[in-house]
Design a protein around this motif. Structure first.
Motif, PDB file in Angstrom:
ATOM      1  N   ASP A  74       0.877  -1.171   0.000  1.00  0.00           N
ATOM      2  CA  ASP A  74       0.000   0.000   0.000  1.00  0.00           C
ATOM      3  C   ASP A  74       0.915   1.222   0.000  1.00  0.00           C
ATOM      4  O   ASP A  74       1.504   1.553   1.022  1.00  0.00           O
ATOM      5  CB  ASP A  74      -0.926   0.010   1.229  1.00  0.00           C
ATOM      6  N   SER A  76      -0.055   4.289  -0.871  1.00  0.00           N
ATOM      7  CA  SER A  76      -0.805   5.545  -0.735  1.00  0.00           C
ATOM      8  C   SER A  76      -0.430   6.234   0.580  1.00  0.00           C
ATOM      9  O   SER A  76      -0.061   5.570   1.553  1.00  0.00           O
ATOM     10  CB  SER A  76      -2.310   5.274  -0.762  1.00  0.00           C
ATOM     11  N   LYS A  79      -2.982   5.395   3.303  1.00  0.00           N
ATOM     12  CA  LYS A  79      -3.123   3.944   3.551  1.00  0.00           C
ATOM     13  C   LYS A  79      -4.526   3.426   3.220  1.00  0.00           C
ATOM     14  O   LYS A  79      -5.170   2.751   4.017  1.00  0.00           O
ATOM     15  CB  LYS A  79      -2.778   3.625   5.023  1.00  0.00           C
ATOM     16  N   THR A  80      -4.978   3.799   2.024  1.00  0.00           N
ATOM     17  CA  THR A  80      -6.324   3.398   1.615  1.00  0.00           C
ATOM     18  C   THR A  80      -6.308   2.575   0.331  1.00  0.00           C
ATOM     19  O   THR A  80      -7.347   2.361  -0.280  1.00  0.00           O
ATOM     20  CB  THR A  80      -7.207   4.638   1.373  1.00  0.00           C
ATOM     21  N   GLU A  81      -5.114   2.158  -0.108  1.00  0.00           N
ATOM     22  CA  GLU A  81      -5.039   1.395  -1.358  1.00  0.00           C
ATOM     23  C   GLU A  81      -4.328   0.065  -1.165  1.00  0.00           C
ATOM     24  O   GLU A  81      -3.276  -0.192  -1.757  1.00  0.00           O
ATOM     25  CB  GLU A  81      -4.336   2.240  -2.439  1.00  0.00           C
ATOM     26  N   LEU A  83      -3.182  -3.601  -1.594  1.00  0.00           N
ATOM     27  CA  LEU A  83      -3.087  -4.522  -2.728  1.00  0.00           C
ATOM     28  C   LEU A  83      -2.492  -5.829  -2.226  1.00  0.00           C
ATOM     29  O   LEU A  83      -1.450  -5.816  -1.563  1.00  0.00           O
ATOM     30  CB  LEU A  83      -2.131  -3.961  -3.783  1.00  0.00           C
ATOM     31  N   ASP A 125      -5.894 -12.140  -7.295  1.00  0.00           N
ATOM     32  CA  ASP A 125      -6.311 -11.305  -6.161  1.00  0.00           C
ATOM     33  C   ASP A 125      -6.879 -12.197  -5.051  1.00  0.00           C
ATOM     34  O   ASP A 125      -6.879 -13.424  -5.167  1.00  0.00           O
ATOM     35  CB  ASP A 125      -7.294 -10.207  -6.603  1.00  0.00           C
TER      36      ASP A 125
END
Ligand code: ZN
Length: 182
Positions: A74, A76, A79-81, A83, A125
């Motif tokens: 992450d 970002s 801390k909102t992305e 993966l 994913d």
């Protein structure tokens, strides 16, 4: 403890212990994930929790002594992305970027490493779906760094032998001092 307290505890994620250089377990080559199931999703959640707590922008399963091809990232600011990349494979790489890299397994050290600036990566994913993603800049660097971990490679391997030994000795000394303090 009541039933509801027990259920509450089950929702608490686990912060895992991160292996540190020169731990030989960091040299293990991770095996492909064969099944994306709830146990793997729990491990993904724990990896995120451990990464955010550290704090870091990426973490490979190898670093918590689980030798499966799985990494989380992450990059970002807020801390909102998050993966999660399962069985990641880099399909194409291009461009060159040099940046100061650090690693949660080599605490306190930042050194210049050259990487591809742009990559296309294919992975599964957390639902087991195949995804192809383009990444550049910091995310591309992070994914390359974490895939190296899955292959038993560390960023210090890109440095000179003398520099790597210096870092190793300093970390050993710090650990000895900590041991005495405790
Ligand atoms: Zn690392």
């Amino acid at each position: 403890m009541t039933q509801s307290q027990l259920r509450g505890l089950c929702l608490i994620m686990t912060i895992l212990k991160i292996l540190e250089f020169p731990d030989p377990r960091l040299r293990t080559k991770a095996a492909p994930v064969e099944q994306v199931d709830d146990a793997l999703r729990t491990l993904i959640d724990d990896l995120f929790e451990t990464m955010y707590d550290a704090p870091g922008i990426g973490l490979a399963a190898t670093q918590v002594d689980v030798h499966k091809r799985l990494l989380v990232a992450d990059v970002s600011i807020d801390k909102t992305e998050p993966l999660a990349l399962i069985n990641p494979q880099i399909l194409t790489k291009d461009g060159v970027t040099v940046s100061d890299e650090g690693c949660l397994s080599v605490p306190g050290y930042y050194e210049e490493v050259e990487r591809a600036n742009h990559i296309v990566v294919r992975y599964l994913d957390r639902d087991g779906e195949t995804v192809e993603m383009e990444a550049e800049g910091l995310l591309a660097i992070c994914i390359q760094h974490e895939i190296d971990h899955l292959d038993g490679k560390l960023f210090v391997d890109y440095l000179s032998e003398a520099k790597r030994q210096r870092i190793r000795k300093k970390l050993d000394k710090e650990r000895r001092q900590q041991a005495v303090a405790i």
